[in-house]
Enzyme design. Structure first.
Site, mmCIF file in Angstrom:
data_model
loop_
_atom_site.group_PDB
_atom_site.id
_atom_site.type_symbol
_atom_site.label_atom_id
_atom_site.label_comp_id
_atom_site.label_asym_id
_atom_site.label_seq_id
_atom_site.Cartn_x
_atom_site.Cartn_y
_atom_site.Cartn_z
ATOM 1 N N ARG A 137 -44.320 21.929 -1.182
ATOM 2 C CA ARG A 137 -44.602 23.121 -0.394
ATOM 3 C C ARG A 137 -44.433 24.349 -1.278
ATOM 4 O O ARG A 137 -43.523 24.384 -2.123
ATOM 5 C CB ARG A 137 -43.603 23.264 0.764
ATOM 6 C CG ARG A 137 -43.758 22.223 1.839
ATOM 7 C CD ARG A 137 -44.957 22.534 2.738
ATOM 8 N NE ARG A 137 -45.008 21.651 3.886
ATOM 9 C CZ ARG A 137 -45.598 20.460 3.903
ATOM 10 N NH1 ARG A 137 -46.182 19.991 2.817
ATOM 11 N NH2 ARG A 137 -45.608 19.737 5.013
ATOM 12 N N GLY B 60 -42.623 52.862 -13.159
ATOM 13 C CA GLY B 60 -42.687 51.773 -14.128
ATOM 14 C C GLY B 60 -43.637 52.127 -15.256
ATOM 15 O O GLY B 60 -43.938 53.305 -15.481
ATOM 16 N N GLY C 15 -46.885 52.011 -15.755
ATOM 17 C CA GLY C 15 -48.051 52.854 -15.471
ATOM 18 C C GLY C 15 -47.647 54.301 -15.247
ATOM 19 O O GLY C 15 -48.194 55.218 -15.869
ATOM 20 N N HIS D 160 -43.521 40.550 -1.606
ATOM 21 C CA HIS D 160 -42.978 41.893 -1.362
ATOM 22 C C HIS D 160 -41.597 41.885 -0.749
ATOM 23 O O HIS D 160 -40.943 42.938 -0.708
ATOM 24 C CB HIS D 160 -43.948 42.693 -0.489
ATOM 25 C CG HIS D 160 -45.241 42.976 -1.194
ATOM 26 N ND1 HIS D 160 -46.254 42.070 -1.260
ATOM 27 C CD2 HIS D 160 -45.645 44.057 -1.902
ATOM 28 C CE1 HIS D 160 -47.253 42.574 -1.963
ATOM 29 N NE2 HIS D 160 -46.911 43.782 -2.366
ATOM 30 N N ARG E 142 -39.102 43.443 -2.873
ATOM 31 C CA ARG E 142 -39.066 44.903 -3.038
ATOM 32 C C ARG E 142 -38.329 45.591 -1.899
ATOM 33 O O ARG E 142 -38.104 46.808 -1.944
ATOM 34 C CB ARG E 142 -40.499 45.451 -3.116
ATOM 35 C CG ARG E 142 -41.286 44.913 -4.289
ATOM 36 C CD ARG E 142 -42.101 45.977 -4.970
ATOM 37 N NE ARG E 142 -43.006 46.682 -4.126
ATOM 38 C CZ ARG E 142 -44.343 46.664 -4.249
ATOM 39 N NH1 ARG E 142 -44.896 45.927 -5.196
ATOM 40 N NH2 ARG E 142 -45.086 47.374 -3.468
ATOM 41 N N THR F 215 -38.483 49.471 -11.821
ATOM 42 C CA THR F 215 -39.362 48.350 -11.467
ATOM 43 C C THR F 215 -38.512 47.118 -11.194
ATOM 44 O O THR F 215 -37.541 46.858 -11.915
ATOM 45 C CB THR F 215 -40.418 48.000 -12.543
ATOM 46 O OG1 THR F 215 -40.983 46.727 -12.213
ATOM 47 C CG2 THR F 215 -39.875 47.927 -13.950
ATOM 48 N N ILE F 216 -38.912 46.401 -10.158
ATOM 49 C CA ILE F 216 -38.202 45.134 -9.917
ATOM 50 C C ILE F 216 -38.502 44.150 -11.041
ATOM 51 O O ILE F 216 -37.776 43.191 -11.224
ATOM 52 C CB ILE F 216 -38.585 44.500 -8.555
ATOM 53 C CG1 ILE F 216 -40.070 44.131 -8.505
ATOM 54 C CG2 ILE F 216 -38.204 45.409 -7.395
ATOM 55 C CD1 ILE F 216 -40.406 43.129 -7.397
ATOM 56 N N ASP F 217 -39.578 44.397 -11.810
ATOM 57 C CA ASP F 217 -40.003 43.433 -12.838
ATOM 58 C C ASP F 217 -39.123 43.457 -14.095
ATOM 59 O O ASP F 217 -39.157 42.513 -14.883
ATOM 60 C CB ASP F 217 -41.450 43.717 -13.267
ATOM 61 C CG ASP F 217 -42.418 43.739 -12.098
ATOM 62 O OD1 ASP F 217 -42.113 43.106 -11.075
ATOM 63 O OD2 ASP F 217 -43.477 44.393 -12.210
ATOM 64 N N GLU G 64 -45.350 34.936 -10.937
ATOM 65 C CA GLU G 64 -46.761 35.148 -10.549
ATOM 66 C C GLU G 64 -47.689 35.237 -11.764
ATOM 67 O O GLU G 64 -48.872 34.932 -11.668
ATOM 68 C CB GLU G 64 -46.889 36.423 -9.709
ATOM 69 C CG GLU G 64 -46.460 37.687 -10.448
ATOM 70 C CD GLU G 64 -46.618 38.969 -9.643
ATOM 71 O OE1 GLU G 64 -47.057 38.916 -8.486
ATOM 72 O OE2 GLU G 64 -46.277 40.040 -10.186
HETATM 73 O O1 F6P Z 1 -44.586 45.998 -10.377
HETATM 74 C C1 F6P Z 1 -43.974 45.671 -9.182
HETATM 75 C C2 F6P Z 1 -44.786 44.652 -8.429
HETATM 76 O O2 F6P Z 1 -44.069 44.317 -7.271
HETATM 77 C C3 F6P Z 1 -45.187 43.426 -9.231
HETATM 78 O O3 F6P Z 1 -44.128 42.515 -9.366
HETATM 79 C C4 F6P Z 1 -46.375 42.921 -8.443
HETATM 80 O O4 F6P Z 1 -47.274 42.198 -9.253
HETATM 81 C C5 F6P Z 1 -47.002 44.192 -7.966
HETATM 82 O O5 F6P Z 1 -46.024 45.201 -7.995
HETATM 83 C C6 F6P Z 1 -47.587 44.071 -6.575
HETATM 84 O O6 F6P Z 1 -48.223 45.241 -6.249
HETATM 85 P P1 F6P Z 1 -48.814 45.549 -4.796
HETATM 86 O O7 F6P Z 1 -47.734 46.206 -4.012
HETATM 87 O O8 F6P Z 1 -49.966 46.428 -5.055
HETATM 88 O O9 F6P Z 1 -49.217 44.231 -4.171
#
Ligand code: F6P
Length: 375
Positions: A293, A131, A133, A299, A302, A154-156, A251
């Site tokens: 709630r 991604g 970085g 995760h 992912r 990236t999932i983002d 988030e």
């Molecule tokens: O960039 C992918 C991601 O899953 C983001 O959506 C999330 O903020 C981050 O990575 C979470 O990272 P980690 O696996 O370090 O908790």
């Protein structure tokens, strides 16, 4: 062209592949396609374990920091989540956290050590799958003279210059399925269900799963929210006999005049986001008097097998990355530009972020469906 001629023309004999940052469904499919495309050109392929760690911290890998990528090693992995190479989002080599004699943490640029390790291992080129970085790091290596092609993961979905990143479709599909499941329990208990999804500072996952999964409100980083607007929407639904509501929160969403919820900060890695779902649920409960709630998908987004879309995209990206190297390209990222893939300069991607455009038709659709965006 024969394999021998491809080697001669490209000047490449051996490539390395690495995966960096958070894992995303499709990584293994990229690795498989890139490996097979390389082997079919007569090149050797190796995988670097855990980002760059396998290359510059070999002492941590008694079995070797590099994995030889053979046909057998990449067999049967297209549909498997995670990455056979391992990944990390700690220890950015450009800002590597070190501890001085007094125990204080400082950051050091270790990229020259890695460049030396590439030469030592006789690696001619790198396919960096990552991604923002990881692609910024890849760009730094390209600027130091390494032949590099990036693959956008990236999932983002927050990377510039590509229509979509691989991993995103799988994450959104799963989040949508979760929203479908939450409807019945929300309805049964006449509750507000607040669903926090990943996405960092972009609202792609929240917007796409929220619209597809019939959320009543969607809060994204691009639109600072006022929960009174969301409470009004929930109360309006109540008056219409709809006694439950689904609220999706990215988030990275934040209230008007407020800050993003950060769980932790550490040198050498991005801030960890989280906690906004719980805050939104508590506040909506007190504003509406309805039980709320919070569910954090985190995760789970992912994991699992990549969707067909992500598998195919990943295979296309992996093969295209090798094609780019064979054509003599470097310092570029493979990008989806339907119906084809193209190559864009890594420096146009590094350090940038693609956010949801507020005037795009997807946002207009959401608003026309009556979804509240907290504004
Ligand atoms: O960039 C992918 C991601 O899953 C983001 O959506 C999330 O903020 C981050 O990575 C979470 O990272 P980690 O696996 O370090 O908790």
């Amino acid at each position: 062209m024969t394999a021998k001629k491809t080697v001669q023309r490209s000047g490449i004999r051996k490539i390395a592949i690495n995966t960096g940052g958070g894992d995303a469904p499709g990584l293994n499919a990229v690795i498989r396609a890139a490996t097979l495309a390389a082997i079919n050109r007569g090149w050797e392929a190796v995988g670097i374990r855990d980002g760059y760690h396998g290359l510059f911290l070999p002492e941590q890998y008694p079995d070797g920091g590099l994995i030889e990528l053979t046909r057998a090693r990449v067999r049967g992995i297209t549909h498997i989540g995670g990455t056979i190479l391992g990944t990390t989002n700690r220890g950015n080599p450009l800002h590597y956290p070190m501890v001085d004699k007094r125990g204080r943490v400082y950051e050091k640029d270790r990229s020259d050590e890695i460049m030396r390790a590439f030469r030592r291992e006789k690696i001619d080129a790198l396919i960096a799958i990552g991604g923002d970085g990881s692609l910024s790091i890849a760009n730094a290596f390209a600027e130091k003279g390494l032949r590099v092609v990036g693959v956008p993961k990236t999932i983002d979905n927050d990377l510039e210059q590509t229509v979509i990143t691989f991993g995103f479709d799988t994450a959104v599909s799963f989040a949508t399925e979760c929203l479908d499941r939450l409807h019945s329990t929300a309805q049964a208990h006449k509750r507000i269900m607040v669903v926090e999804v990943m996405g960092r500072y972009a609202g792609w996952i929240a917007t796409e799963c929220g619209i597809s999964g019939s959320a009543d409100a969607i809060l994204i980083p691009e639109i600072p929210y006022d929960l009174k607007r969301v409470a009004e929407k929930i109360e309006q639904r109540d008056r219409m006999g709809r006694h439950f509501s689904i609220v999706v929160v990215a988030e990275g969403a934040k209230p008007i005049g407020g800050a993003v919820s950060v769980v932790s900060k550490e040198p050498g890695r991005a801030d960890r986001l989280g906690g906004v779902g719980e805050k939104v649920a508590e506040e909506l409960q007190s504003l509406t008097g309805k039980e709320a709630r919070a569910v954090v998908l985190g995760h789970l987004l992912r994991g699992g097998s990549p969707t067909t879309f992500d598998r195919l995209l990943s295979l296309r990206f992996g093969a295209a990355a090798v094609r780019a190297l064979a054509e003599g390209q470097s310092g570029v990222m493979v990008a989806l530009d339907p119906p084809t893939v193209r190559y864009v300069p890594l420096k146009k991607v590094a350090g940038r972020m693609k956010r949801v455009p507020l005037d795009c038709d997807m946002m207009l659709t959401g608003r026309e469906l009556g979804i509240c965006f907290g504004d």
